[in-house]
Design an enzyme around this catalytic site. Structure first.
Site, PDB file in Angstrom:
ATOM      1  N   GLU A  46       0.881  -1.177   0.000  1.00  0.00           N
ATOM      2  CA  GLU A  46       0.000   0.000   0.000  1.00  0.00           C
ATOM      3  C   GLU A  46       0.912   1.218   0.000  1.00  0.00           C
ATOM      4  O   GLU A  46       1.419   1.617   1.043  1.00  0.00           O
ATOM      5  CB  GLU A  46      -0.910  -0.009   1.243  1.00  0.00           C
ATOM      6  CG  GLU A  46      -1.894  -1.176   1.299  1.00  0.00           C
ATOM      7  CD  GLU A  46      -3.091  -0.978   0.377  1.00  0.00           C
ATOM      8  OE1 GLU A  46      -3.323   0.152  -0.078  1.00  0.00           O
ATOM      9  OE2 GLU A  46      -3.789  -1.972   0.095  1.00  0.00           O
ATOM     10  N   CYS A  65      -2.222   9.435   2.431  1.00  0.00           N
ATOM     11  CA  CYS A  65      -1.733   8.869   1.171  1.00  0.00           C
ATOM     12  C   CYS A  65      -2.632   9.233  -0.013  1.00  0.00           C
ATOM     13  O   CYS A  65      -2.154   9.347  -1.132  1.00  0.00           O
ATOM     14  CB  CYS A  65      -1.607   7.357   1.285  1.00  0.00           C
ATOM     15  SG  CYS A  65      -3.135   6.569   1.806  1.00  0.00           S
TER      16      CYS A  65
HETATM   17  P1  NAD Z   1       7.413   5.154   7.850  1.00  0.00           P
HETATM   18  O1  NAD Z   1       8.654   5.976   7.805  1.00  0.00           O
HETATM   19  O2  NAD Z   1       6.685   4.994   9.139  1.00  0.00           O
HETATM   20  O3  NAD Z   1       7.808   3.722   7.245  1.00  0.00           O
HETATM   21  C1  NAD Z   1       6.861   2.698   7.113  1.00  0.00           C
HETATM   22  C2  NAD Z   1       7.388   1.444   7.786  1.00  0.00           C
HETATM   23  O4  NAD Z   1       8.552   0.993   7.093  1.00  0.00           O
HETATM   24  C3  NAD Z   1       7.774   1.664   9.237  1.00  0.00           C
HETATM   25  O5  NAD Z   1       7.190   0.652  10.022  1.00  0.00           O
HETATM   26  C4  NAD Z   1       9.282   1.621   9.215  1.00  0.00           C
HETATM   27  O6  NAD Z   1       9.825   1.064  10.387  1.00  0.00           O
HETATM   28  C5  NAD Z   1       9.592   0.743   8.024  1.00  0.00           C
HETATM   29  N1  NAD Z   1      10.872   1.104   7.399  1.00  0.00           N
HETATM   30  C6  NAD Z   1      11.347   2.340   7.166  1.00  0.00           C
HETATM   31  N2  NAD Z   1      12.549   2.277   6.550  1.00  0.00           N
HETATM   32  C7  NAD Z   1      12.843   0.968   6.407  1.00  0.00           C
HETATM   33  C8  NAD Z   1      13.941   0.237   5.853  1.00  0.00           C
HETATM   34  N3  NAD Z   1      14.992   0.864   5.328  1.00  0.00           N
HETATM   35  N4  NAD Z   1      13.903  -1.122   5.860  1.00  0.00           N
HETATM   36  C9  NAD Z   1      12.843  -1.758   6.391  1.00  0.00           C
HETATM   37  N5  NAD Z   1      11.777  -1.111   6.943  1.00  0.00           N
HETATM   38  C10 NAD Z   1      11.770   0.215   6.950  1.00  0.00           C
HETATM   39  O7  NAD Z   1       6.320   5.690   6.839  1.00  0.00           O
HETATM   40  P2  NAD Z   1       6.505   6.382   5.416  1.00  0.00           P
HETATM   41  O8  NAD Z   1       7.061   5.428   4.437  1.00  0.00           O
HETATM   42  O9  NAD Z   1       7.136   7.722   5.551  1.00  0.00           O
HETATM   43  O10 NAD Z   1       4.959   6.613   5.109  1.00  0.00           O
HETATM   44  C11 NAD Z   1       4.554   7.586   4.203  1.00  0.00           C
HETATM   45  C12 NAD Z   1       4.332   6.971   2.827  1.00  0.00           C
HETATM   46  O11 NAD Z   1       3.379   5.936   2.951  1.00  0.00           O
HETATM   47  C13 NAD Z   1       3.750   7.946   1.842  1.00  0.00           C
HETATM   48  O12 NAD Z   1       4.340   7.720   0.590  1.00  0.00           O
HETATM   49  C14 NAD Z   1       2.283   7.575   1.796  1.00  0.00           C
HETATM   50  O13 NAD Z   1       1.632   7.916   0.606  1.00  0.00           O
HETATM   51  C15 NAD Z   1       2.342   6.101   2.003  1.00  0.00           C
HETATM   52  N6  NAD Z   1       1.089   5.628   2.588  1.00  0.00           N
HETATM   53  C16 NAD Z   1       0.316   4.807   1.856  1.00  0.00           C
HETATM   54  C17 NAD Z   1      -0.900   4.392   2.356  1.00  0.00           C
HETATM   55  C18 NAD Z   1      -1.804   3.495   1.584  1.00  0.00           C
HETATM   56  O14 NAD Z   1      -2.742   2.974   2.190  1.00  0.00           O
HETATM   57  N7  NAD Z   1      -1.580   3.272   0.308  1.00  0.00           N
HETATM   58  C19 NAD Z   1      -1.302   4.807   3.627  1.00  0.00           C
HETATM   59  C20 NAD Z   1      -0.454   5.634   4.339  1.00  0.00           C
HETATM   60  C21 NAD Z   1       0.752   6.045   3.835  1.00  0.00           C
END
Ligand code: NAD
Length: 479
Positions: free
Chosen positions: A233, A267
């Site tokens: 997602e 998102c």
């Molecule tokens: P975040 O930084 O919380 O990361 C998400 C998860 O990935 C966390 O649990 C984190 O621990 C893990 N993570 C981070 N870096 C990592 C790595 N190098 N290796 C392994 N795991 C790792 O969240 P984010 O990515 O900043 O979230 C924002 C993004 O998510 C935006 O692009 C947004 O559009 C997208 N998003 C999508 C949805 C959807 O339903 N499609 C919903 C919410 C957010």
């Protein structure tokens, strides 16, 4: 319901301690324990699923003020936004799963051709096994617990890794899930990159990841090692197109709400506007009026306006403010992680704000002279998670929906396509793969096993060698 959250933290309570982390040995042991539970068969019966879903519902009902307080502490999220976008959303999802799970999990007979008769062809929905759910910080409760509800409804065990960027919510999720759910089947593993990396080294039967596409690639690579199916997602730049003939006031309200809810950290928030030149000026005036109506003359003082997730994102967003002329907003305060609801005009498609997903309260406005031009603009870029089109003419709006590809979207609204539980929610192409919500949540954690059930009587010799012309004639006739 909202009154329960009155004693919540102030937006300046940003210094929550980092989440408790698990060692690699803890992680290996936890996953082994989940697998042993799954293999015992305890999670398969409807009774277990229904009990756990009821417990999940009770957990939110009983502990809503604690959850809303954590959201306020992490994101400055007001009780109303916490309720609408997180607790209430998950409760709705759990209700749908509870009402339908017994029916969805039942084997379903489908038609079988004459060539296999006598027989019954049946689809047996079976749980995938042990799922890993990795969630992000922007809706830190909803995006951890809604997929968990799906995994439980399908009879799986699950390890959930909440986001370390929302530490207070991560801690509350861990505490409450331990208190309310079957701990042998659901484990919350707190931590950041090292813990997620250690988790991804384990073998899971399903990985459900929500977050950015860069980490999505890391997740998919780790999953490939064990051929584990993934749902990703992700995000992207979701366009919002405004036709020459719209109800300007309603459009402005819906767009401002969709963009500035959770300070744009959604998102499916409209990322940028493509406004028809015929209505650009009156539309922008209405938009400015609506933003003032929502958040007052100084949105920093509004109790309803959230803050940016962390200092890194604040810095990233501030750098985008130069991408055009500030029409509304533009004020920032790093100490309060505040960025005003901002509308930028005179934005070039080559500017910084038009490269990656904004994921914050900055709305670039570009002008179009026709819907065809808008469709071309969208199709020249990555497939977005959502696409919004506002038009008084249903045929013209449909032309945009049919002419573009996106995870989902709305005609004459923003974000609200997440509300109907029967609409699967997910991305396409770079905005993700797989979908959930409602029945799609159950299906996403279920393997639909096709089984043909045959009795011993009547064993027609047609399929057995020697393959004579006569037999083949009959096979063709019966096929
Ligand atoms: P975040 O930084 O919380 O990361 C998400 C998860 O990935 C966390 O649990 C984190 O621990 C893990 N993570 C981070 N870096 C990592 C790595 N190098 N290796 C392994 N795991 C790792 O969240 P984010 O990515 O900043 O979230 C924002 C993004 O998510 C935006 O692009 C947004 O559009 C997208 N998003 C999508 C949805 C959807 O339903 N499609 C919903 C919410 C957010």
């Amino acid at each position: 319901m909202l009154c329960a959250a009155m004693a919540i933290a102030t937006p300046t309570d940003f210094a929550s301690p980092p989440p408790k982390t698990a060692s690699k040995t803890d992680i290996v042991e936890t996953v082994d324990k989940l697998r042993a539970t799954f293999e015992s068969g305890v999670t398969r019966p409807a009774e277990w699923r229904v009990t756990q879903l009821r417990q999940l519902y009770r957990m939110i009902e009983d502990e809503e003020s604690k959850i809303l307080s954590a959201l306020k502490s992490d994101l400055g999220k007001c009780a109303a936004e916490g309720f609408i976008g997180e607790t209430n959303m998950v409760m709705g999802e759990v209700k749908v799963l509870l009402s339908n799970v017994r029916r969805w999990m039942r084997p379903r007979t489908v038609s079988a051709p004459l060539t296999v008769q006598p027989a019954k062809a049946k689809i047996h929905p079976e749980p995938l096994g042990v799922a890993l759910i990795i969630s992000p910080w922007n809706y830190p409760f909803q995006l951890a617990i809604a997929p968990l509800a799906g995994a439980i409804s399908a009879g799986n065990c699950a390890a959930v890794k909440p986001s370390e960027v929302a530490p207070a919510t991560s801690a509350v999720i861990a505490e409450l899930c331990r208190k309310y759910l079957d701990q042998s089947a659901v484990a919350i593993i707190e931590g950041g990159v090292p813990e997620t990396t250690a988790l991804l080294e384990q073998r899971f039967d399903h990985i459900f990841y929500t977050g950015n596409g860069t980490v999505g690639r890391i997740v998919m690579q780790a999953a490939a090692k064990h051929l584990t199916p993934v749902v990703l997602e992700l995000g992207g730049k979701s366009p919002c197109i405004i036709d020459r003939d719209v109800n300007l006031e309603v459009a402005a309200r819906r767009i401002a709400w969709g963009k500035f809810f959770n300070a744009g950290q959604t998102c499916v928030a409209p990322d940028y506007l493509l406004v028809h030149e015929a209505v650009k000026k009156p539309f922008l005036d209405k938009l400015a009026e609506v933003i003032r109506e929502f958040y007052g003359d100084d949105p920093q003082k509004s109790p309803d306006y959230p803050r940016i997730g962390n200092a890194r994102h604040h810095k990233r967003l501030c750098a985008l403010l130069d991408s055009g002329k500030v029409f509304v907003g533009g004020q920032t305060d790093v100490n309060d992680r505040y960025i005003a609801p901002t509308v930028l005009t005179d934005v070039s498609p080559d500017s910084a704000a038009m490269q990656d997903e904004i994921f914050g309260p900055i709305l670039p406005v570009l002008t179009i002279s026709s819907l065809d031009e808008a469709v071309r603009f969208v199709n020249d870029r990555d497939k977005p998670l959502a696409l919004y089109v506002f038009s008084n003419d249903a045929d013209r709006a449909q032309t945009v929906i049919d002419g573009t590809s996106s995870g989902g979207g709305c005609v004459n609204d923003c974000v609200m396509h997440l509300a109907p539980h029967e609409l699967p929610f997910g991305g396409v192409g770079p905005s993700g793969m797989g979908a959930y919500h409602g029945k799609a949540s159950f299906e996403c954690f279920t393997h639909m096993k096709g089984v043909l059930h045959k009795p011993f009587y009547l064993d027609a010799p047609l399929r057995y060698p020697p393959y004579t012309d006569d037999k083949m004639k009959w096979v063709k006739r019966l096929s």
